[in-house]
Design a protein around this motif. Structure first.
Motif, PDB file in Angstrom:
ATOM      1  N   HIS A 284       0.821  -1.215   0.000  1.00 31.24           N
ATOM      2  CA  HIS A 284       0.000   0.000   0.000  1.00 31.24           C
ATOM      3  C   HIS A 284       0.855   1.267   0.000  1.00 31.24           C
ATOM      4  CE1 HIS A 284       0.389   1.013   4.358  1.00 31.24           C
ATOM      5  NE2 HIS A 284       0.565  -0.284   4.488  1.00 31.24           N
ATOM      6  N   ARG A 285       2.008   1.226   0.678  1.00 33.28           N
ATOM      7  CA  ARG A 285       2.975   2.326   0.593  1.00 33.28           C
ATOM      8  C   ARG A 285       4.325   1.693   0.301  1.00 33.28           C
ATOM      9  NH1 ARG A 285       0.773   6.870  -0.511  1.00 33.28           N
ATOM     10  NH2 ARG A 285       2.701   7.899   0.161  1.00 33.28           N
ATOM     11  N   ILE A 286       4.745   1.796  -0.937  1.00 34.53           N
ATOM     12  CA  ILE A 286       5.958   1.099  -1.372  1.00 34.53           C
ATOM     13  C   ILE A 286       7.193   1.606  -0.639  1.00 34.53           C
ATOM     14  CG2 ILE A 286       6.626   2.609  -3.288  1.00 34.53           C
ATOM     15  CD1 ILE A 286       6.441  -1.205  -3.506  1.00 34.53           C
ATOM     16  N   GLU A 287       7.176   2.889  -0.238  1.00 34.79           N
ATOM     17  CA  GLU A 287       8.336   3.446   0.467  1.00 34.79           C
ATOM     18  C   GLU A 287       8.439   2.924   1.892  1.00 34.79           C
ATOM     19  OE1 GLU A 287       4.982   6.533   0.694  1.00 34.79           O
ATOM     20  OE2 GLU A 287       5.795   5.061  -0.712  1.00 34.79           O
ATOM     21  N   GLU A 288       7.353   2.352   2.423  1.00 32.77           N
ATOM     22  CA  GLU A 288       7.370   1.802   3.768  1.00 32.77           C
ATOM     23  C   GLU A 288       7.430   0.276   3.765  1.00 32.77           C
ATOM     24  OE1 GLU A 288       3.869   3.263   5.628  1.00 32.77           O
ATOM     25  OE2 GLU A 288       4.406   5.385   5.403  1.00 32.77           O
ATOM     26  N   ALA A 289       7.454  -0.332   2.593  1.00 33.66           N
ATOM     27  CA  ALA A 289       7.404  -1.788   2.491  1.00 33.66           C
ATOM     28  C   ALA A 289       8.708  -2.418   2.972  1.00 33.66           C
ATOM     29  CB  ALA A 289       7.117  -2.203   1.049  1.00 33.66           C
ATOM     30  N   GLU A 320       7.503   8.526  -8.280  1.00 37.33           N
ATOM     31  CA  GLU A 320       8.899   8.707  -7.868  1.00 37.33           C
ATOM     32  C   GLU A 320       9.295   7.692  -6.798  1.00 37.33           C
ATOM     33  OE1 GLU A 320       6.402  12.114  -6.019  1.00 37.33           O
ATOM     34  OE2 GLU A 320       6.616  11.079  -7.954  1.00 37.33           O
ATOM     35  N   GLN A 321       8.362   7.332  -5.917  1.00 35.05           N
ATOM     36  CA  GLN A 321       8.655   6.316  -4.912  1.00 35.05           C
ATOM     37  C   GLN A 321       8.770   4.931  -5.544  1.00 35.05           C
ATOM     38  OE1 GLN A 321       9.495   6.808  -1.861  1.00 35.05           O
ATOM     39  NE2 GLN A 321       9.022   9.006  -1.748  1.00 35.05           N
ATOM     40  N   ILE A 322       7.965   4.690  -6.574  1.00 35.10           N
ATOM     41  CA  ILE A 322       8.048   3.412  -7.291  1.00 35.10           C
ATOM     42  C   ILE A 322       9.404   3.274  -7.968  1.00 35.10           C
ATOM     43  CG2 ILE A 322       7.079   2.080  -9.202  1.00 35.10           C
ATOM     44  CD1 ILE A 322       4.359   3.281  -8.494  1.00 35.10           C
ATOM     45  N   GLU A 323       9.902   4.357  -8.548  1.00 32.95           N
ATOM     46  CA  GLU A 323      11.212   4.320  -9.205  1.00 32.95           C
ATOM     47  C   GLU A 323      12.328   4.062  -8.194  1.00 32.95           C
ATOM     48  OE1 GLU A 323      11.813   4.280 -12.419  1.00 32.95           O
ATOM     49  OE2 GLU A 323       9.632   4.372 -12.766  1.00 32.95           O
ATOM     50  N   LEU A 324      12.206   4.648  -7.018  1.00 41.65           N
ATOM     51  CA  LEU A 324      13.201   4.391  -5.972  1.00 41.65           C
ATOM     52  C   LEU A 324      13.184   2.925  -5.555  1.00 41.65           C
ATOM     53  CD1 LEU A 324      12.777   7.559  -3.683  1.00 41.65           C
ATOM     54  CD2 LEU A 324      14.700   7.018  -5.201  1.00 41.65           C
ATOM     55  N   TRP A 325      11.982   2.357  -5.478  1.00 44.74           N
ATOM     56  CA  TRP A 325      11.851   0.935  -5.125  1.00 44.74           C
ATOM     57  C   TRP A 325      12.500   0.060  -6.199  1.00 44.74           C
ATOM     58  CZ3 TRP A 325      10.315  -2.152  -1.166  1.00 44.74           C
ATOM     59  CH2 TRP A 325       9.989  -3.475  -1.463  1.00 44.74           C
ATOM     60  N   ALA A 331      13.442  -4.462  -9.123  1.00 45.91           N
ATOM     61  CA  ALA A 331      12.127  -4.959  -9.546  1.00 45.91           C
ATOM     62  C   ALA A 331      11.908  -4.697 -11.026  1.00 45.91           C
ATOM     63  CB  ALA A 331      11.028  -4.282  -8.726  1.00 45.91           C
ATOM     64  N   GLU A 332      11.420  -5.735 -11.749  1.00 39.01           N
ATOM     65  CA  GLU A 332      11.124  -5.622 -13.177  1.00 39.01           C
ATOM     66  C   GLU A 332       9.640  -5.825 -13.470  1.00 39.01           C
ATOM     67  OE1 GLU A 332      13.605  -8.461 -15.110  1.00 39.01           O
ATOM     68  OE2 GLU A 332      15.481  -7.393 -14.673  1.00 39.01           O
ATOM     69  N   TYR A 333       8.859  -6.111 -12.461  1.00 43.86           N
ATOM     70  CA  TYR A 333       7.438  -6.388 -12.658  1.00 43.86           C
ATOM     71  C   TYR A 333       6.668  -5.083 -12.867  1.00 43.86           C
ATOM     72  CZ  TYR A 333       8.467  -6.069  -7.625  1.00 43.86           C
ATOM     73  OH  TYR A 333       8.998  -5.730  -6.403  1.00 43.86           O
ATOM     74  N   PRO A 334       5.526  -5.151 -13.549  1.00 48.34           N
ATOM     75  CA  PRO A 334       4.715  -3.944 -13.799  1.00 48.34           C
ATOM     76  C   PRO A 334       4.006  -3.482 -12.530  1.00 48.34           C
ATOM     77  CG  PRO A 334       3.618  -5.883 -14.684  1.00 48.34           C
ATOM     78  CD  PRO A 334       4.969  -6.341 -14.229  1.00 48.34           C
ATOM     79  N   PHE A 335       3.728  -2.176 -12.458  1.00 47.49           N
ATOM     80  CA  PHE A 335       3.073  -1.572 -11.308  1.00 47.49           C
ATOM     81  C   PHE A 335       1.706  -1.032 -11.701  1.00 47.49           C
ATOM     82  CE2 PHE A 335       7.332  -1.786  -9.773  1.00 47.49           C
ATOM     83  CZ  PHE A 335       7.262  -1.764  -8.391  1.00 47.49           C
ATOM     84  N   CYS A 336       0.776  -1.138 -10.761  1.00 53.12           N
ATOM     85  CA  CYS A 336      -0.547  -0.547 -10.918  1.00 53.12           C
ATOM     86  C   CYS A 336      -0.861   0.273  -9.675  1.00 53.12           C
ATOM     87  CB  CYS A 336      -1.623  -1.620 -11.088  1.00 53.12           C
ATOM     88  SG  CYS A 336      -1.507  -2.579 -12.600  1.00 53.12           S
ATOM     89  N   GLN A 337      -1.542   1.381  -9.877  1.00 60.79           N
ATOM     90  CA  GLN A 337      -1.943   2.204  -8.743  1.00 60.79           C
ATOM     91  C   GLN A 337      -3.369   1.870  -8.322  1.00 60.79           C
ATOM     92  OE1 GLN A 337      -1.028   6.362  -9.727  1.00 60.79           O
ATOM     93  NE2 GLN A 337       0.614   6.271  -8.208  1.00 60.79           N
ATOM     94  N   MET A 338      -3.582   1.922  -7.002  1.00 63.95           N
ATOM     95  CA  MET A 338      -4.883   1.581  -6.441  1.00 63.95           C
ATOM     96  C   MET A 338      -5.080   2.377  -5.161  1.00 63.95           C
ATOM     97  SD  MET A 338      -6.361  -2.221  -5.445  1.00 63.95           S
ATOM     98  CE  MET A 338      -6.555  -2.761  -7.143  1.00 63.95           C
ATOM     99  N   ASP A 339      -6.311   2.463  -4.717  1.00 61.99           N
ATOM    100  CA  ASP A 339      -6.640   3.198  -3.502  1.00 61.99           C
ATOM    101  C   ASP A 339      -5.924   2.595  -2.294  1.00 61.99           C
ATOM    102  OD1 ASP A 339      -8.466   5.117  -1.963  1.00 61.99           O
ATOM    103  OD2 ASP A 339      -8.942   3.186  -1.048  1.00 61.99           O
ATOM    104  N   ASP A 340      -5.402   3.468  -1.429  1.00 59.40           N
ATOM    105  CA  ASP A 340      -4.613   3.032  -0.284  1.00 59.40           C
ATOM    106  C   ASP A 340      -5.432   2.185   0.686  1.00 59.40           C
ATOM    107  OD1 ASP A 340      -2.086   3.261   1.329  1.00 59.40           O
ATOM    108  OD2 ASP A 340      -3.460   4.211   2.736  1.00 59.40           O
TER     109      ASP A 340
END
Length: 474
Positions: A284-289, A320-325, A331-340
């Motif tokens: 839900h928050r990639i920067e805190e994962a 920008e947080q996804i790019e940092l992750w 990570a090479e997998y695709p990302f999707c955005q969704m409600d927190d």
């Protein structure tokens, strides 16, 4: 006779209130303990609603939630068994004195949609919660007032062991569910549920009607507007919020939407109708994962590519947080955005992994339980991992109940067979000693009386007196 009848009535009322409180606190503490992250999110909602989120350290909602659930469970068990009567009844009264006016405020102003007193297991409206708390407050007052009349089921000498084990059990349960996943899932994304079916509106049902409120500013003045009276461009946008204008039918799942960041397309229906397997990495928050098991996640992605399965990472974090992750983990997998909130509801882990097929949730794993290469030895079609995990809430509740009740039954057995037998033996010995002392006292009394009686009458061997008054004198 009148005083005796009054005493009986007071005792009955106190024990009825005691069992009512016990049932409520045990249930409330238990459902919070099995979902500590869910209760953490609810406490965060409270702090945000009252503008107090910055007052406390980041760990406070989680730690406070675990401690509060333990206190509730402890109070409930203590009231049920009649142990720690003063402490338990005092804590129950204090909690109800705090919660009753708080829920009255929630019912009046609705800053939080539901109080979360029973977690996701039983969702009450704020007015229903307030009514429940009024009844429990009255019960707490009576239980505290007549606490000495509460019937005991555990002796005083053994109550410390029951209290200690109760706290040990509830803390262990909380930390286990925090490290893994809740042993009971009360949410619409539990294993075996079909996401698309959960999103379906019954035919003829009227949906909720929402209204968007826009907060705009001009010349230092802030005002609220709707779409009907939205002002000109001289006003500056500040914030927006959505309110429920008219209550209607709301499906169990109403906010599941996958937006592919690579293409910008909504791929929700493509994923939910896919007859193949799809892995969903939920963060839900990639920067805190937690990235401690990122190698296992990357291996599962490679496994998915090798066997033609889909794999998406769902997050509410900005790009920008996804790019940092990606830079940090490769990570090479695709990302999707969704409600927190949706992501927090799906999996109580950050990150967590979900396996679906044709929209049906087959399995879920926390970050600590992600399958490794020793499990993924073949295609999912040929592995138990690819089959829907069999989950039975009744069996789970029974299993957890046995973990708690069996040690307590052992304590009760020891209490009955050893402690209370020893108390009865001690009581008999004391009675015997008192009877012996009474017999000895009576014997001494009888001896003293006999001596007194003997002193008052002459004996056969006593010398006789001689009267010489008639003797002749020389």
């Amino acid at each position: 006779m009148k005083d005796k009848n009054l005493h009986i009535i007071q005792k009955v009322i106190a024990n009825i209130g005691r069992f009512l409180l016990a049932a409520s606190f045990i249930f409330s503490g238990f459902v919070k303990a099995v979902d500590p992250l869910g209760f953490q999110y609810k406490i965060q909602d409270y702090l945000t609603a009252f503008g107090m989120a910055s007052w406390f350290p980041s760990f406070f909602p989680l730690l406070g939630g675990i401690v509060l659930s333990a206190i509730e469970f402890f109070v409930g068990i203590s009231l049920f068994f009649g142990t720690r009567r003063t402490l338990a009844s005092s804590l129950a009264l204090m909690l109800m004195i705090v919660m009753t006016p708080l829920t009255f405020y929630l019912a009046l102003f609705d800053p939080v949609s539901d109080c979360g007193c029973f977690g996701d297991a039983w969702v009450l409206t704020n007015w229903e919660t307030f009514g429940k708390n009024v009844i429990l407050l009255l019960a707490a007052i009576e239980a505290f007032r007549y606490r000495t009349m509460l019937t005991r089921f555990i002796s005083v000498k053994m109550e410390w062991l029951v209290s200690l084990y109760t706290l040990f059990f509830v803390f262990t349960l909380s930390f286990y569910c925090l490290d893994r996943l809740p042993v009971l899932d009360f949410r619409p994304y539990k294993i075996g549920k079909n996401i698309q079916e959960g999103m379906t509106m019954p035919e003829g049902a009227k949906p909720n009607v929402y209204e968007s409120i826009f907060i705009l500013e001009k010349n230092g003045e802030k005002k609220e507007f709707t779409l009907d009276n939205y002002p000109d461009s001289t006003w500056t946008f500040v914030d927006t919020r959505t309110i429920l204008k008219e209550k209607g039918y709301e499906p169990a799942i109403h906010d599941f939407s996958m937006m592919d960041l690579n293409t910008g397309d909504d791929i929700t229906q493509d994923v939910l109708t896919d007859m193949g397997y799809t892995f969903l990495l939920v963060a839900h928050r990639i920067e805190e994962a937690d990235d401690s098991n990122i190698d296992l996640i990357n291996e599962i992605y490679d496994y998915s590519v090798e066997h033609g399965y889909k794999f998406y990472c769902l997050t509410s974090s900005p790009e920008e947080q996804i790019e940092l992750w990606k830079d940090k983990t490769g990570a090479e997998y695709p990302f999707c955005q969704m409600d927190d909130i949706t992501l927090k509801t799906m999996v109580r882990s950050n990150p967590g992994l979900m396996l679906i097929k044709n929209g049906t949730i087959l399995n879920k794993w926390s970050d600590e339980d992600i399958p490794d290469e020793y499990v993924l030895t073949d295609k999912l079609e040929n592995l138990p991992l690819g089959q829907q995990k069999m989950v039975s809430d009744a069996h789970t509740v029974g299993y957890v109940f046995l973990w708690f009740i069996i040690p307590l039954l052992l304590v009760l057995g020891v209490d009955v067979l050893v402690v209370r037998r020893r108390e009865r033996k001690f009581a008999r010995r004391k009675l015997q000693e008192e009877a012996l002392k009474a017999a000895e006292a009576q014997k001494l009394t009888d001896s003293a009386q006999e001596l007194a009686d003997n002193a008052q009458k002459p004996t056969d061997n006593a010398p006789m007196s001689v009267d010489n008054s008639n003797e002749m004198k020389p």
